[in-house]
Every structure is written in structure tokens, then in C-alpha cells.
Design a protein around this motif. Sequence first.
Motif, PDB file in Angstrom:
ATOM      1  N   LEU A  26       0.805  -1.225   0.000  1.00  0.00           N
ATOM      2  CA  LEU A  26       0.000   0.000   0.000  1.00  0.00           C
ATOM      3  C   LEU A  26       0.837   1.274   0.000  1.00  0.00           C
ATOM      4  CD1 LEU A  26      -2.757  -1.002   2.583  1.00  0.00           C
ATOM      5  CD2 LEU A  26      -2.882  -1.064   0.086  1.00  0.00           C
TER       6      LEU A  26
ATOM      7  N   GLN B 121       3.330  -4.305  -5.977  1.00  0.00           N
ATOM      8  CA  GLN B 121       1.992  -3.736  -5.863  1.00  0.00           C
ATOM      9  C   GLN B 121       1.089  -4.094  -7.032  1.00  0.00           C
ATOM     10  OE1 GLN B 121       2.344   0.451  -5.008  1.00  0.00           O
ATOM     11  NE2 GLN B 121       3.457   0.066  -3.121  1.00  0.00           N
TER      12      GLN B 121
ATOM     13  N   LEU C 193      -2.135  -6.117  -6.539  1.00  0.00           N
ATOM     14  CA  LEU C 193      -3.431  -5.545  -6.174  1.00  0.00           C
ATOM     15  C   LEU C 193      -4.400  -5.478  -7.351  1.00  0.00           C
ATOM     16  CD1 LEU C 193      -2.255  -2.584  -3.910  1.00  0.00           C
ATOM     17  CD2 LEU C 193      -3.290  -4.737  -3.160  1.00  0.00           C
ATOM     18  N   THR C 194      -3.878  -5.308  -8.554  1.00  0.00           N
ATOM     19  CA  THR C 194      -4.749  -5.119  -9.718  1.00  0.00           C
ATOM     20  C   THR C 194      -4.673  -6.267 -10.726  1.00  0.00           C
ATOM     21  OG1 THR C 194      -3.002  -3.805 -10.769  1.00  0.00           O
ATOM     22  CG2 THR C 194      -4.706  -2.602  -9.536  1.00  0.00           C
TER      23      THR C 194
ATOM     24  N   TYR D 185      -8.427 -11.503  -9.729  1.00  0.00           N
ATOM     25  CA  TYR D 185      -8.121 -10.762  -8.508  1.00  0.00           C
ATOM     26  C   TYR D 185      -7.740 -11.684  -7.355  1.00  0.00           C
ATOM     27  CZ  TYR D 185     -10.088  -6.391 -10.313  1.00  0.00           C
ATOM     28  OH  TYR D 185     -10.328  -5.254 -11.023  1.00  0.00           O
TER      29      TYR D 185
ATOM     30  N   PHE E  21      -7.528  -8.985  -0.785  1.00  0.00           N
ATOM     31  CA  PHE E  21      -6.639  -8.448   0.242  1.00  0.00           C
ATOM     32  C   PHE E  21      -7.475  -7.757   1.307  1.00  0.00           C
ATOM     33  CE2 PHE E  21      -3.996  -8.542  -3.535  1.00  0.00           C
ATOM     34  CZ  PHE E  21      -2.800  -9.049  -3.051  1.00  0.00           C
ATOM     35  N   SER E  22      -7.035  -7.890   2.540  1.00  0.00           N
ATOM     36  CA  SER E  22      -7.658  -7.203   3.668  1.00  0.00           C
ATOM     37  C   SER E  22      -6.538  -6.610   4.515  1.00  0.00           C
ATOM     38  CB  SER E  22      -8.489  -8.191   4.489  1.00  0.00           C
ATOM     39  OG  SER E  22      -9.004  -7.563   5.634  1.00  0.00           O
TER      40      SER E  22
ATOM     41  N   CYS F 267      -6.732   2.730  -3.437  1.00  0.00           N
ATOM     42  CA  CYS F 267      -6.699   1.281  -3.186  1.00  0.00           C
ATOM     43  C   CYS F 267      -8.014   0.796  -2.588  1.00  0.00           C
ATOM     44  CB  CYS F 267      -5.544   0.931  -2.254  1.00  0.00           C
ATOM     45  SG  CYS F 267      -3.907   1.117  -2.999  1.00  0.00           S
TER      46      CYS F 267
ATOM     47  N   ASN G  33     -11.240  -5.750  -4.835  1.00  0.00           N
ATOM     48  CA  ASN G  33     -10.652  -6.867  -4.108  1.00  0.00           C
ATOM     49  C   ASN G  33      -9.887  -6.443  -2.861  1.00  0.00           C
ATOM     50  OD1 ASN G  33      -8.856  -5.644  -6.021  1.00  0.00           O
ATOM     51  ND2 ASN G  33      -7.401  -7.278  -5.634  1.00  0.00           N
ATOM     52  N   VAL G  34     -10.027  -5.183  -2.459  1.00  0.00           N
ATOM     53  CA  VAL G  34      -9.271  -4.671  -1.321  1.00  0.00           C
ATOM     54  C   VAL G  34     -10.231  -4.160  -0.243  1.00  0.00           C
ATOM     55  CG1 VAL G  34      -7.638  -2.904  -0.529  1.00  0.00           C
ATOM     56  CG2 VAL G  34      -7.272  -4.052  -2.723  1.00  0.00           C
ATOM     57  N   ASP G  35     -10.078  -4.711   0.960  1.00  0.00           N
ATOM     58  CA  ASP G  35     -10.758  -4.189   2.149  1.00  0.00           C
ATOM     59  C   ASP G  35      -9.714  -3.439   2.958  1.00  0.00           C
ATOM     60  OD1 ASP G  35     -13.385  -5.011   1.879  1.00  0.00           O
ATOM     61  OD2 ASP G  35     -13.056  -6.914   2.902  1.00  0.00           O
ATOM     62  N   LEU G  36     -10.035  -2.223   3.331  1.00  0.00           N
ATOM     63  CA  LEU G  36      -9.122  -1.395   4.105  1.00  0.00           C
ATOM     64  C   LEU G  36      -9.850  -0.923   5.353  1.00  0.00           C
ATOM     65  CD1 LEU G  36      -6.395   0.114   4.233  1.00  0.00           C
ATOM     66  CD2 LEU G  36      -7.497   1.969   2.986  1.00  0.00           C
TER      67      LEU G  36
END
Length: 163
Positions: A5, A38, A41-42, A46, A49-50, A78, A83-86
Motif C-alpha cells: 500500500l 503492488q 493488487l490489480t 483478482y 486483500f484485507s 486502493c 478486491n481490497v478491504d481497508l
Amino acid sequence: MPGLLQPESYARALVGDVLPPPTPEEAEARIAARLERQQLLTRTPYTVFSFIIDEAVFLRQTGGPEVTRRLIDHLLECARLPNVDLQIMPLVSPGHAGLGGPFCLLETEEHEWVGYSEGQQSGRVLTDPKDLSLLHQRYANLRIQALNPADSVGLLMRMRGSL
């Protein structure tokens, strides 16, 4: 801040603070490798990611206010990825299951779990079922204790506005 990130400016600030200082060539190689990773991530299909990040990371302003603004902007981008949990762990929190240090949980394509625990001078790959169970429990608690993804984005936007 997880390497996946980190925008380039933040990665540069971190690499610049490492002791002993790397040569310019070593620093560039480290930054390039981090930025190349990185792409995970894309990449399609997919990978999910968390991430749970402590609010204190932003308040520290590593690299200064401008680097922190770029970091927050990058995280907001991001967070929009499907596909990304933040999630952000708020600074004031009566419970924090992650005080023992950073860790990662990874699931292989064969649906086997691996953990990674990181320290100042070492990292440790964990495969023992008891260790993995403990990390899963900590992660579950962290997910409950942290702000949900929407509230985390709201906090990032407020912090961005105050810089």
C-alpha cells in the motif's frame, strides 16, 4: 504501512530512514521491488486483500505532511479496488488485538494457510496449526475492533482534509 500500500514517496521516506543507510543503488532497488509487488493488487484474476492499519501511522506523518497526503490519496484509491478491504484501527480503542506486532495471513492456491510475523531484525514464517489458529483469532478480533471499511474511508478523508 504494508509495502503493498505504499506510494513511492512514502517508500522513499522509509528507505531513507533505514540504518545503516543503503547506497543509492540499493535504495532504488528496494523501492522498485516494492512498487513492482503492488501489481498484485490489480492483477486478474483478482486476489482478495484485507488490510488493517493503525491510525497512528498517519498521525506520525512519516516523510512530512505532503508525503502523508500522498499516502492517504493512494490508500483511498486502493480502497476503491473491488478486491481490497481497508480498515483503520482508531487511535482511541479500548481493545487492540494487534499490539503484539504486525503479522500477515496468506492462503495458498491449495487453500493452505501460512502466517508471517515480523520484528525489527527478523521475520518468521508460521505453519504450525496452533500458531495459525492464534493469528486467525487475532485477525478476527482486529476486524471487529477496527472501523468498518466505509468509516475507515471517512476517517482517511477527514485526516486528508486536516493536513
